[in-house]
Write a protein that holds these residues in place. Sequence first.
Motif, PDB file in Angstrom:
ATOM      1  N   SER A 179      -3.349   0.299  -3.596  1.00 50.52           N
ATOM      2  CA  SER A 179      -3.129  -0.771  -3.017  1.00 50.52           C
ATOM      3  C   SER A 179      -2.715  -2.070  -3.898  1.00 50.52           C
ATOM      4  O   SER A 179      -3.461  -2.022  -4.719  1.00 50.52           O
ATOM      5  N   HIS A 209       0.745  -1.419  -0.125  1.00 50.94           N
ATOM      6  CA  HIS A 209       0.203   0.050   0.077  1.00 50.94           C
ATOM      7  C   HIS A 209       0.805   1.025  -0.038  1.00 50.94           C
ATOM      8  O   HIS A 209       1.975   1.224   0.737  1.00 50.94           O
ATOM      9  N   VAL A 230     -12.970   2.217   8.941  1.00 50.56           N
ATOM     10  CA  VAL A 230     -12.550   0.534   8.752  1.00 50.56           C
ATOM     11  C   VAL A 230     -12.029   0.002   9.970  1.00 50.56           C
ATOM     12  O   VAL A 230     -12.577  -1.147  10.239  1.00 50.56           O
ATOM     13  N   ALA A 282      -8.089   3.948  -3.820  1.00 49.23           N
ATOM     14  CA  ALA A 282      -9.213   4.522  -2.787  1.00 49.23           C
ATOM     15  C   ALA A 282      -9.202   5.898  -2.687  1.00 49.23           C
ATOM     16  O   ALA A 282      -8.031   6.527  -2.764  1.00 49.23           O
ATOM     17  N   PRO A 290     -12.503   3.969   1.196  1.00 45.85           N
ATOM     18  CA  PRO A 290     -12.276   2.644   1.933  1.00 45.85           C
ATOM     19  C   PRO A 290     -13.507   1.718   2.376  1.00 45.85           C
ATOM     20  O   PRO A 290     -13.305   0.325   2.496  1.00 45.85           O
ATOM     21  N   SER A 344      -4.962   6.797  -2.256  1.00 42.15           N
ATOM     22  CA  SER A 344      -4.000   5.790  -2.112  1.00 42.15           C
ATOM     23  C   SER A 344      -4.128   4.813  -2.751  1.00 42.15           C
ATOM     24  O   SER A 344      -5.248   4.419  -3.535  1.00 42.15           O
ATOM     25  N   PHE A 371     -14.834  -1.038   0.108  1.00 41.08           N
ATOM     26  CA  PHE A 371     -14.168  -2.270  -0.088  1.00 41.08           C
ATOM     27  C   PHE A 371     -14.650  -3.135   0.687  1.00 41.08           C
ATOM     28  O   PHE A 371     -14.631  -4.487   0.565  1.00 41.08           O
ATOM     29  N   LEU A 372     -14.965  -2.882   1.875  1.00 38.00           N
ATOM     30  CA  LEU A 372     -15.882  -3.702   2.794  1.00 38.00           C
ATOM     31  C   LEU A 372     -17.073  -4.516   2.434  1.00 38.00           C
ATOM     32  O   LEU A 372     -17.281  -5.638   2.388  1.00 38.00           O
ATOM     33  N   LEU A 431      -8.463  -6.083   3.540  1.00 36.74           N
ATOM     34  CA  LEU A 431      -6.981  -5.488   3.759  1.00 36.74           C
ATOM     35  C   LEU A 431      -6.659  -4.190   3.055  1.00 36.74           C
ATOM     36  O   LEU A 431      -6.144  -3.336   3.760  1.00 36.74           O
ATOM     37  N   VAL A 432      -7.193  -4.160   1.695  1.00 38.84           N
ATOM     38  CA  VAL A 432      -7.116  -2.877   1.102  1.00 38.84           C
ATOM     39  C   VAL A 432      -8.157  -1.786   1.681  1.00 38.84           C
ATOM     40  O   VAL A 432      -7.506  -0.632   1.912  1.00 38.84           O
ATOM     41  N   GLY A 433      -9.047  -1.976   2.233  1.00 43.64           N
ATOM     42  CA  GLY A 433     -10.159  -1.104   2.781  1.00 43.64           C
ATOM     43  C   GLY A 433      -9.361  -0.587   3.995  1.00 43.64           C
ATOM     44  O   GLY A 433      -9.350   0.710   4.506  1.00 43.64           O
ATOM     45  N   LEU A 434      -8.905  -1.458   5.036  1.00 43.44           N
ATOM     46  CA  LEU A 434      -8.134  -0.966   6.040  1.00 43.44           C
ATOM     47  C   LEU A 434      -7.017  -0.051   5.845  1.00 43.44           C
ATOM     48  O   LEU A 434      -6.716   1.096   6.358  1.00 43.44           O
ATOM     49  N   ALA A 435      -5.937  -0.561   4.993  1.00 42.81           N
ATOM     50  CA  ALA A 435      -4.923   0.408   4.711  1.00 42.81           C
ATOM     51  C   ALA A 435      -5.437   1.720   4.098  1.00 42.81           C
ATOM     52  O   ALA A 435      -4.981   2.980   4.472  1.00 42.81           O
ATOM     53  N   SER A 436      -6.483   1.423   3.366  1.00 41.91           N
ATOM     54  CA  SER A 436      -6.794   3.133   2.454  1.00 41.91           C
ATOM     55  C   SER A 436      -7.389   3.962   3.550  1.00 41.91           C
ATOM     56  O   SER A 436      -7.112   5.180   3.468  1.00 41.91           O
ATOM     57  N   CYS A 437      -8.092   3.514   4.702  1.00 41.55           N
ATOM     58  CA  CYS A 437      -8.899   4.310   5.404  1.00 41.55           C
ATOM     59  C   CYS A 437      -7.697   4.890   6.390  1.00 41.55           C
ATOM     60  O   CYS A 437      -7.944   6.144   6.729  1.00 41.55           O
ATOM     61  N   LEU A 438      -6.817   4.284   6.931  1.00 45.97           N
ATOM     62  CA  LEU A 438      -5.736   4.526   7.880  1.00 45.97           C
ATOM     63  C   LEU A 438      -4.916   5.655   7.053  1.00 45.97           C
ATOM     64  O   LEU A 438      -4.490   6.521   7.590  1.00 45.97           O
ATOM     65  N   THR A 439      -4.583   5.402   5.779  1.00 49.67           N
ATOM     66  CA  THR A 439      -3.834   6.341   5.053  1.00 49.67           C
ATOM     67  C   THR A 439      -4.393   7.665   4.965  1.00 49.67           C
ATOM     68  O   THR A 439      -3.901   8.835   4.994  1.00 49.67           O
ATOM     69  N   ALA A 440      -5.507   7.612   4.434  1.00 45.81           N
ATOM     70  CA  ALA A 440      -6.403   8.751   4.157  1.00 45.81           C
ATOM     71  C   ALA A 440      -6.331   9.724   5.585  1.00 45.81           C
ATOM     72  O   ALA A 440      -6.338  11.191   5.569  1.00 45.81           O
ATOM     73  N   GLY A 484      -3.152  13.464  -0.857  1.00 43.71           N
ATOM     74  CA  GLY A 484      -4.562  13.671  -0.231  1.00 43.71           C
ATOM     75  C   GLY A 484      -4.841  12.360   0.398  1.00 43.71           C
ATOM     76  O   GLY A 484      -4.174  11.890   1.003  1.00 43.71           O
ATOM     77  N   THR A 485      -6.088  12.331  -0.015  1.00 46.62           N
ATOM     78  CA  THR A 485      -6.909  10.881   0.530  1.00 46.62           C
ATOM     79  C   THR A 485      -6.793   9.652  -0.361  1.00 46.62           C
ATOM     80  O   THR A 485      -7.460   8.646  -0.272  1.00 46.62           O
TER      81      THR A 485
END
Lengths: 190, 190
Positions: free
Chosen positions: A49, A39, B171, A71, A86, A47, A89-90, B91-100, A44-45
């Motif tokens: 992966s 990742h 996420v 994302a 994000p 990213s 994706f869930l 996993l994609v959603g989790l990383a994306s959310c934290l990085t944003a 900005g927001t």
Amino acid sequence: MTNVQGTVNNGVNVAALLGAREALTATPEGAKFKWRASHKWVNGTHSRSTVSGFFGLGAEQKHKREWTFDADHPEIFASEDDGITPVEFLLVGLASCLTAGIAAVAQNRGIQLRSVQATVEGGMDIQGILGIDSDVRNGFDGITVRYKIDADATPEEIKAIVAQSQKRSAVYDAITNPTNVTVEVNEARA
Amino acid sequence: MTNVQGTVNNGVNVAALLGAREALTATPEGAKFKWRASHKWVNGTHSRSTVSGFFGLGAEQKHKREWTFDADHPEIFASEDDGITPVEFLLVGLASCLTAGIAAVAQNRGIQLRSVQATVEGGMDIQGILGIDSDVRNGFDGITVRYKIDADATPEEIKAIVAQSQKRSAVYDAITNPTNVTVEVNEARA
């Protein structure tokens, strides 16, 4: 209970899955998988992966190809909307997991599927993530998956297939039950 | 605590976010969002999900474009591997959310990010989903996110940014805490 009729073909190799179950019962170490994504922040927001490899059956494994996922936040949050959010994706992961299970369970029960469609909707009060009200959670306040299934089976049989898929779904479990998440900052340069 | 220095630009419009917070504090009804995916089975464990619209700020909203996602199981499960696995989407959603969140919090604190990279890894004992051992859960036994961040800040400041992002991540909340999921079969034709 296995009923893999010759005329039923949902594209799932149930014999191979049952073989894997037998093999992994004998060698449970092979059942320990590690799923991964790499990742990076774009701007900005936004990213990106990448998913390509994982570990399982005691060895490093590769997907047939590498997959990349963008994302971002939408324009109404003053972002560029260069990807889905994000949280969406869930919803994709949840529907995908339940549907794969539906196909596998139907095959195992000798039931031909003709079509499976679903809508997934997750409610979220963004007062949580914006820090307006600390009593409002950050995540979804609930998710609903609505299936429309056309199959050679009674409505009761179809509902039983969906229920069995839920019972064995990795993503359904991950979302409905707590999962421990550790976040490490291994390198932080000034 | 807002410190949007003119020289710091992580690409996040913090002023707009703070404006949104103020506006939604006055009209909390607008904070109620609905995120959606539509979904259909392709064949076997292969399915396709589409994300295009959502509801928020009291109205139907559209992403700039429609996004499509293929999910499948890998070849070692006797599937076609025509997409990533459902669990990898989490996993994609989790990383994306934290990085944003990291980009937004850094901007709000006047800290310039140079690069943010992460690896995400989720462990899973597939004895659960295969029904070998009912004491083994179907989902992840844990997820670890490992960040490497290069920024104009001390390691302590960087760790504090990551911690604040976790605290407000949708996420992270959805995965670490239980979320209610309802699965309906609205139409089941025989």
